[in-house]
Design a protein around this motif. Sequence first.
Motif, mmCIF file in Angstrom:
data_model
loop_
_atom_site.group_PDB
_atom_site.id
_atom_site.type_symbol
_atom_site.label_atom_id
_atom_site.label_comp_id
_atom_site.label_asym_id
_atom_site.label_seq_id
_atom_site.Cartn_x
_atom_site.Cartn_y
_atom_site.Cartn_z
ATOM 1 N N MET A 1 25.035 -14.288 3.990
ATOM 2 C CA MET A 1 23.644 -13.890 2.907
ATOM 3 C C MET A 1 23.149 -12.723 2.973
ATOM 4 N N PRO A 2 22.853 -12.421 1.956
ATOM 5 C CA PRO A 2 22.293 -11.064 2.461
ATOM 6 C C PRO A 2 20.738 -10.900 2.457
ATOM 7 N N LEU A 3 19.909 -10.070 2.834
ATOM 8 C CA LEU A 3 19.031 -10.988 3.017
ATOM 9 C C LEU A 3 18.061 -8.707 2.595
ATOM 10 N N PHE A 4 17.540 -8.738 1.356
ATOM 11 C CA PHE A 4 16.938 -7.911 0.809
ATOM 12 C C PHE A 4 15.328 -7.738 1.077
ATOM 13 N N ASP A 5 15.033 -6.584 1.579
ATOM 14 C CA ASP A 5 13.281 -6.459 1.418
ATOM 15 C C ASP A 5 13.274 -5.446 0.723
ATOM 16 N N ILE A 6 12.463 -5.973 -0.679
ATOM 17 C CA ILE A 6 11.395 -5.430 -1.324
ATOM 18 C C ILE A 6 10.340 -4.193 -1.588
ATOM 19 N N GLU A 7 9.932 -4.592 -0.553
ATOM 20 C CA GLU A 7 8.315 -3.982 0.395
ATOM 21 C C GLU A 7 8.325 -2.913 1.701
ATOM 22 N N THR A 8 8.429 -2.235 1.614
ATOM 23 C CA THR A 8 8.221 -1.446 2.539
ATOM 24 C C THR A 8 8.006 -0.294 3.090
ATOM 25 N N HIS A 9 6.277 0.173 3.523
ATOM 26 C CA HIS A 9 6.171 1.335 3.417
ATOM 27 C C HIS A 9 6.451 2.724 3.958
ATOM 28 N N TRP A 10 5.701 3.459 3.793
ATOM 29 C CA TRP A 10 6.012 4.617 4.349
ATOM 30 C C TRP A 10 5.034 5.902 3.798
ATOM 31 N N ILE A 11 4.788 6.222 5.092
ATOM 32 C CA ILE A 11 3.777 7.879 4.210
ATOM 33 C C ILE A 11 4.506 8.941 4.337
ATOM 34 N N MET A 12 4.214 10.490 3.690
ATOM 35 C CA MET A 12 4.362 11.434 3.848
ATOM 36 C C MET A 12 2.568 12.268 4.592
ATOM 37 N N PRO A 13 3.118 12.869 4.875
ATOM 38 C CA PRO A 13 1.498 13.461 5.839
ATOM 39 C C PRO A 13 1.223 14.442 4.573
ATOM 40 N N ASP A 14 1.648 15.172 4.008
ATOM 41 C CA ASP A 14 1.646 16.547 3.077
ATOM 42 C C ASP A 14 0.127 15.183 2.223
ATOM 43 N N LEU A 15 0.855 14.213 2.411
ATOM 44 C CA LEU A 15 0.064 13.298 1.089
ATOM 45 C C LEU A 15 -1.305 12.855 1.674
ATOM 46 N N THR A 16 -0.690 12.783 3.476
ATOM 47 C CA THR A 16 -2.029 11.885 4.153
ATOM 48 C C THR A 16 -3.055 12.671 4.589
ATOM 49 N N SER A 17 -2.491 13.697 4.207
ATOM 50 C CA SER A 17 -4.079 15.349 3.962
ATOM 51 C C SER A 17 -4.863 14.968 3.119
ATOM 52 N N ALA A 18 -4.523 15.496 2.044
ATOM 53 C CA ALA A 18 -4.440 15.420 0.908
ATOM 54 C C ALA A 18 -5.572 14.342 -0.094
ATOM 55 N N LEU A 19 -4.938 12.788 0.825
ATOM 56 C CA LEU A 19 -6.081 11.806 0.565
ATOM 57 C C LEU A 19 -7.490 12.196 1.187
ATOM 58 N N ARG A 20 -7.149 12.405 2.371
ATOM 59 C CA ARG A 20 -8.291 11.776 3.827
ATOM 60 C C ARG A 20 -9.246 13.143 2.450
ATOM 61 N N ALA A 21 -8.860 14.357 2.300
ATOM 62 C CA ALA A 21 -10.086 15.215 1.771
ATOM 63 C C ALA A 21 -10.341 14.750 0.457
ATOM 64 N N VAL A 22 -9.935 13.614 -0.051
ATOM 65 C CA VAL A 22 -10.815 12.413 -1.360
ATOM 66 C C VAL A 22 -11.362 11.423 -1.977
ATOM 67 N N ARG A 23 -10.868 10.948 -0.506
ATOM 68 C CA ARG A 23 -11.038 9.430 -0.022
ATOM 69 C C ARG A 23 -11.647 9.042 0.507
ATOM 70 N N HIS A 24 -12.518 8.248 0.516
ATOM 71 C CA HIS A 24 -13.722 7.404 1.950
ATOM 72 C C HIS A 24 -12.854 7.347 3.100
ATOM 73 N N PRO A 25 -14.267 8.153 3.616
ATOM 74 C CA PRO A 25 -13.172 7.705 5.632
ATOM 75 C C PRO A 25 -12.580 6.306 5.749
ATOM 76 N N ASP A 26 -13.271 5.472 5.461
ATOM 77 C CA ASP A 26 -13.215 3.873 5.316
ATOM 78 C C ASP A 26 -11.974 3.943 5.846
ATOM 79 N N GLU A 27 -11.579 4.185 4.069
ATOM 80 C CA GLU A 27 -10.103 3.569 3.663
ATOM 81 C C GLU A 27 -8.418 3.681 4.282
ATOM 82 N N SER A 28 -8.836 4.953 5.419
ATOM 83 C CA SER A 28 -8.093 5.048 6.242
ATOM 84 C C SER A 28 -8.037 3.686 7.274
#
Length: 324
Positions: A1-28
């Motif tokens: 019986m196959p098992l599919f996981d439809i929500e597995t997360h990842w990050i992209m370093p360039d986006l992480t850098s851009a987000l850190r410049a605009v969002r509240h630091p505690d979000e990280s």
Amino acid sequence: MPLFDIETHWIMPDLTSALRAVRHPDESLIFNETGDNQHRLEDLGDGRTAAMDAQGIDVSILALTPPGTQPLPPKEALPLSRAANDMAAAAVARYPDRFRSLATLPMSSPKDTAGELERAAGTGHVGAMVYGRSGDLFLDDLAYDDFFSVASQLGQPVFIHPQLPSAAIRDASYRGFDPMTDLALATYGWGWHMDAATAALRLILRGTFDRHPELQIVLGHWGEMLLFWLDRADSLSRTAGLQRSVTDCIRSNFHFTASGMLNPALLRHALSVTSVDRLIFSTDYPFQRPSGGDIDSFLAHFTSDAERQQFTSANAASLYGIDL
């Protein structure tokens, strides 16, 4: 019986850098972008497939970790969304038997969302992950109606993921403790589940599903509390003058994932207010990492092999167009 996981997360370093410049630091702090989680989030290769093997997972659907590109201004959100979608598509191309992916969309630029969804779908993405608010613009705003129209036409399900509540809501409801308790209360402990449920309920009240009856929405965490409040929420349908009740929309336009919350009591309640064809397995990797034994133990609570297979693979395969 196959098992599919439809929500597995990842990050992209360039986006992480851009987000850190605009969002509240505690979000990280929410997403633990240090230590083991950072390594697991960045890995779109053999380390991730090895973790899948250990859990018994056959196919994972990749989704960029919150908050995606939504906090960014349009001039940054669009190119970084494209870059993220190209990166995820490349990972799927390297592991075509193990990965699928959800598109990241520039929701801070509503005029660009439908076009990027179309482009991403053309490169193999099987749906999209969005959040309930971009700045002061709610997801149910009619500025996004073209996006929902295209998602419906393309058969691209839209996953509404929780996000950090606005500063005003945090100040009104989630302050007064130490900083980490404030943050936990506003996020995984309570606030972001309420935020996602409200975004979904607003879509219904806006008549989104009257205009787009084929549109499919996905909510994690067993429906972000919405499944537990349908008796009261249905009264809103009459007030808003909708053609269909909230419960009717829930049963025909929404799917619900476990997000690693492998509690049989939650499964029983979900089955009491909706049907098994609306429920889908997910782990919320790497933030939740149930073992293969944990997963097997939970799956034993289904009453038949047919229902178990719907939850583990058949529903996801049908919704996202994945060959079994």
